[in-house]
Design a protein around this motif. Structure first.
Motif, PDB file in Angstrom:
ATOM      1  N   ARG A 310       0.728  -1.252  -0.082  1.00 16.81           N
ATOM      2  CA  ARG A 310      -0.108  -0.020   0.089  1.00 16.81           C
ATOM      3  C   ARG A 310       0.715   1.236  -0.036  1.00 16.81           C
ATOM      4  O   ARG A 310       0.310   2.381  -0.348  1.00 16.81           O
ATOM      5  N   GLU A 329      -0.076  -5.219  -7.655  1.00 22.00           N
ATOM      6  CA  GLU A 329      -1.166  -4.761  -6.651  1.00 22.00           C
ATOM      7  C   GLU A 329      -0.477  -3.854  -5.905  1.00 22.00           C
ATOM      8  O   GLU A 329       0.487  -3.865  -5.216  1.00 22.00           O
ATOM      9  N   TRP A 331      -2.642  -1.129  -4.227  1.00 22.36           N
ATOM     10  CA  TRP A 331      -3.424  -0.187  -2.950  1.00 22.36           C
ATOM     11  C   TRP A 331      -4.543  -0.900  -2.732  1.00 22.36           C
ATOM     12  O   TRP A 331      -5.075  -1.800  -3.666  1.00 22.36           O
ATOM     13  N   GLN A 332      -5.121  -0.923  -1.526  1.00 19.62           N
ATOM     14  CA  GLN A 332      -6.091  -1.667  -1.062  1.00 19.62           C
ATOM     15  C   GLN A 332      -6.837  -1.060   0.355  1.00 19.62           C
ATOM     16  O   GLN A 332      -5.824  -0.823   1.191  1.00 19.62           O
ATOM     17  N   SER A 333      -7.830  -0.731   0.149  1.00 23.22           N
ATOM     18  CA  SER A 333      -8.620   0.024   1.334  1.00 23.22           C
ATOM     19  C   SER A 333      -8.936  -1.145   2.467  1.00 23.22           C
ATOM     20  O   SER A 333      -9.193  -2.211   2.043  1.00 23.22           O
ATOM     21  N   GLY A 356      -6.463  -7.257   5.158  1.00 24.13           N
ATOM     22  CA  GLY A 356      -6.743  -6.701   3.809  1.00 24.13           C
ATOM     23  C   GLY A 356      -8.165  -6.749   3.366  1.00 24.13           C
ATOM     24  O   GLY A 356      -9.090  -7.809   3.763  1.00 24.13           O
ATOM     25  N   ASP A 358     -11.386  -6.259  -0.059  1.00 25.48           N
ATOM     26  CA  ASP A 358     -11.575  -7.234  -1.152  1.00 25.48           C
ATOM     27  C   ASP A 358     -11.162  -6.613  -2.286  1.00 25.48           C
ATOM     28  O   ASP A 358     -11.004  -6.746  -3.250  1.00 25.48           O
ATOM     29  N   ASP A 359     -11.309  -5.109  -2.125  1.00 24.55           N
ATOM     30  CA  ASP A 359     -10.968  -4.184  -3.419  1.00 24.55           C
ATOM     31  C   ASP A 359      -9.445  -3.750  -3.429  1.00 24.55           C
ATOM     32  O   ASP A 359      -9.111  -3.046  -2.849  1.00 24.55           O
ATOM     33  N   VAL A 360      -8.865  -4.635  -4.399  1.00 31.72           N
ATOM     34  CA  VAL A 360      -7.531  -4.374  -4.561  1.00 31.72           C
ATOM     35  C   VAL A 360      -7.310  -3.602  -5.914  1.00 31.72           C
ATOM     36  O   VAL A 360      -8.001  -3.943  -6.891  1.00 31.72           O
ATOM     37  N   TYR A 361      -6.478  -2.630  -5.925  1.00 26.83           N
ATOM     38  CA  TYR A 361      -6.043  -2.016  -7.092  1.00 26.83           C
ATOM     39  C   TYR A 361      -4.680  -2.446  -7.484  1.00 26.83           C
ATOM     40  O   TYR A 361      -4.024  -2.663  -6.766  1.00 26.83           O
ATOM     41  N   LYS A 362      -4.762  -2.617  -8.915  1.00 26.60           N
ATOM     42  CA  LYS A 362      -3.571  -3.295  -9.587  1.00 26.60           C
ATOM     43  C   LYS A 362      -3.410  -2.825 -11.063  1.00 26.60           C
ATOM     44  O   LYS A 362      -4.269  -2.341 -11.653  1.00 26.60           O
ATOM     45  N   ARG A 545      -2.234   6.021  -5.881  1.00 23.96           N
ATOM     46  CA  ARG A 545      -2.868   5.624  -4.354  1.00 23.96           C
ATOM     47  C   ARG A 545      -3.616   6.822  -4.056  1.00 23.96           C
ATOM     48  O   ARG A 545      -4.629   6.716  -3.350  1.00 23.96           O
TER      49      ARG A 545
END
Length: 675
Positions: A310, A329, A331-333, A356, A358-362, A545
């Motif tokens: 992150r 990957e 960022w992940q809220s 972690g 579920d919403d993973v930015y990649k 991010r």
């Protein structure tokens, strides 16, 4: 110009007075009379004195008659006869005078046309575009095309069930060659062994063997045409993904779907099609993955893996999460907590222990065709970083301190492809480049997007329909151009939030959010980034991010609230809400109920993205105001606050927002009940 007159006068007769009778009499001039019927000449002689008007039957100059009906003149005289139309391109016809059919054309009388060789022209009402109901003719061709379009849309959407034929069909569809183990057996024996054979699917640089037993896949093996040890190791993880795609969910043969298998096989096929004898694209992607993995492992020794993903160089994955390919990957809220966060003790919680979400930015890293003279080509190497890699042991690690290397360019023979830039006359770089697909796309202000694209060597993009940043963020389906008068209006959304009562019981509060944009920037949807070195991706991760976090905060307050209202509207069989519909405040009573909490949001996108919140305090009539900014790497910093207890400083409030997973509703409820 005088109208041509017929060569013979039309005298009124008794026949013309009884035109109704004759009009009802069927007339067929094209059918020859039977041999048993007297000849026309004899008939004319017998009826010479019986018809009301007896036109003389002349030789080559007069008009011939049949039953007192004028007929067509001799074709040899049609050019200079006085009763013929002056248009030489049309054949002249005498008008059947006195039969009540004046004004009708020979086609409508089913008369033979000399120019058509005596073929009757049978014109129906359908040919004239008239239906029995008097409306326009149905466009049957367009209806057939519409039906065909519907059929074509359905073709390919369903890939079928898992079977030998289905697997071979998917392989052919993506461009691979198939070979089913036939052996030297008789047809009866082959039929008996169907479903218990090996299916081989081959491309240019790989072969996939699927071992079947009783129509159920038992094992999948992938072999790459390479001596690269790293790529051979990655073949096992790719084979596992394909095997899981082919396994039936309930273990029953012929029930598993080929949809996931087709998607992953298509990804392999796209890479394989770009390969040729001197360039293996699978090796190029493997080299990037090996270098990024080496960097991730070293950073994970200095910090938590989630924190590295992150806030640092990201987490590379290969053939993970049931999808083939290389991902970074970044960022992940954090998951939003429901009730415990209403009374959480921030001092006893640590951001490094967050789970972690579920919403993973990649970034999905791939390869695409590109002229070598326009953009730097791919390089087949895993030496993007030194091996072994050593990083300084400090928490202030930044991407600029990473000891990146520049591998030698990959050269191929100049005669292998005529579209690449020649080097030294005999060698050239391939017409291929790396590209990172942004998943999900990030909505950036236009100027920020230009800076990001410039950092990877891409010129300023053109925007044909400018839209406001928040319009693209909250309503991606909208195509309305930017309008300051419309886009600066306040947005209204209501959302339900779980909270805690004073006695510790769960409660539900309705938040009424209003969003004001101080200044609307033009937005840009960033969907892909070409790059020539993985260093470029790592360097832009902090900006991605930053805006992924800020957009997520706005969507959580407004966008997800919109989704709640959409679900309610769907339950009532209403149309989904659009951005234009949420511009109007919802219908509320004249006096707000205690269960509805008004929260005012004010956002500013120029410079550093900033968000201010105003809401009533729970313990008094005072209004609480909190302002925070989203810095690079999604760092949340509270810059000002009013109306909160002295025990809450800016650092603790910022940490509480981070622990709440960016859920503004949970964060607001915690602030209102803090002492």
């Amino acid at each position: 110009m005088a109208t041509p007159t017929p060569s013979h006068p039309s005298n009124p007769t008794s026949a013309s007075k009884r035109h109704g009778q004759h009009a009802a009499t069927p007339m067929n001039f094209s059918s020859p009379a039977p041999r048993s019927v007297p000849s026309p000449a004899a008939t004319r002689k017998e009826q010479a004195g019986k018809t009301p008007v007896n036109h003389p039957t002349t030789g080559s100059t007069g008009s011939k008659t049949l039953g007192s009906t004028p007929m067509v003149q001799n074709l040899s005289q049609s050019g200079n006869a006085t009763g013929i139309s002056p248009n030489t391109n049309l054949m002249g016809f005498g008008t059947p005078v006195g039969l009540g059919v004046e004004g009708l054309t020979p086609n409508q009388l089913n008369m033979p046309t000399p120019a058509m060789g005596g073929v009757p022209m049978n014109m129906s009402m359908s040919d004239l575009g008239i239906t029995a109901s008097g409306g326009q003719k149905r466009n049957e061709d367009e209806e057939r095309r519409a039906k065909m379009r519907k059929v074509l849309k359905k073709i390919g959407t369903r890939k079928g069930k898992v079977s030998e034929d289905g697997i071979a069909r998917i392989g052919r569809r993506v461009g691979f060659d198939n070979d089913i183990d036939q052996e030297t057996l008789s047809p009866d024996e082959l039929a008996r062994r169907a479903g218990n054979r090996t299916i081989s699917t081959a491309g240019q640089k790989l072969v996939i063997d699927i071992h079947m037993k009783d129509h159920v896949p038992q094992k999948v093996q992938i072999a790459f045409d390479t001596e690269n040890q790293h790529l051979e190791a990655q073949a096992d993880t790719a084979a596992k993904v394909l095997f899981n795609d082919l396994c039936p969910p309930d273990g029953v043969p012929l029930t598993g779907s080929l949809d996931k298998y087709a998607t992953n096989l298509s990804r392999l096929a796209k890479i394989d099609k770009l390969c040729h004898n001197q360039v293996n694209c699978f090796e190029a992607l493997s080299g990037v993955y090996v270098s990024l993995t080496r960097l991730f492992e070293q950073e994970a020794k200095l910090a938590d893996e989630l924190q590295v993903m992150r806030t640092k160089s990201g987490r590379p994955t290969m053939n993970a999460n049931s999808k083939l390919g290389l991902n970074l990957e970044y960022w992940q809220s954090a998951p939003a907590k429901s009730t415990d966060d209403s009374k959480m003790d921030v001092d006893e919680r640590d951001a490094n222990n967050e789970a972690g979400g579920d919403d993973v930015y990649k970034l999905r890293i791939a390869i695409e065709p590109s002229h070598a003279g326009l953009y730097p080509s791919i390089r087949l190497s895993d030496k993007w970083l030194p091996d072994p890699l050593k990083l300084p042991s400090t928490d202030s690690e930044t991407p600029s301190q990473i000891p990146w290397l520049d591998p030698e360019p990959t050269l191929i023979a100049a005669n292998s492809d005529g579209n690449a830039m020649a080097i030294d006359g005999n060698q050239k770089t391939p017409d291929l480049r790396f590209v990172a697909k942004v998943e999900p796309p990030i909505i950036l202000p236009y100027q920020i997007a230009c800076n990001v694209l410039s950092s990877v060597g891409v010129p300023q993009p053109q925007v044909f329909i400018p839209q406001a940043w928040h319009s693209i963020l909250l309503d991606p389906s909208s195509s309305l151009p930017f309008d300051a008068g419309r886009d600066n209006k306040t947005l209204h959304v209501e959302k339900r939030v779980l909270s805690m009562t004073s006695d510790g019981a769960e409660d539900e509060t309705t938040h009424h959010y209003t969003l004001d944009i101080i200044k609307s920037d033009i937005g840009f949807k960033l969907e892909e980034l070409p790059f020539s070195h993985p260093r470029q991706l790592v360097e832009i991760l902090p900006v991605l991010r930053q805006w992924a976090c800020f957009g997520s905060l706005i969507q959580d307050a407004m966008g997800k609230g919109m989704q709640d209202l959409k679900r309610e509207a769907a339950a009532e069989q209403q149309q989904p809400l659009t951005l234009a519909e949420i511009l109007t405040p919802p219908a509320t009573p004249a006096e707000s109920t205690p269960e509805t909490l008004p929260i005012s949001l004010t956002a500013a996108t120029p410079g550093v993205p900033t968000l201010s919140l105003n809401f009533p305090s729970a313990s008094s009539t005072a209004v609480v105001n909190v302002t925070f900014q989203v810095l690079p790497n999604a760092e949340l910093v509270v810059t000002g606050q009013q109306g909160l207890p002295d025990t809450l400083d800016n650092h603790k409030i910022s940490k509480a927002l981070r622990l709440a997973g960016g859920d503004l509703g949970v964060w607001v409820e915690w602030l209102r009940r803090s002492r």
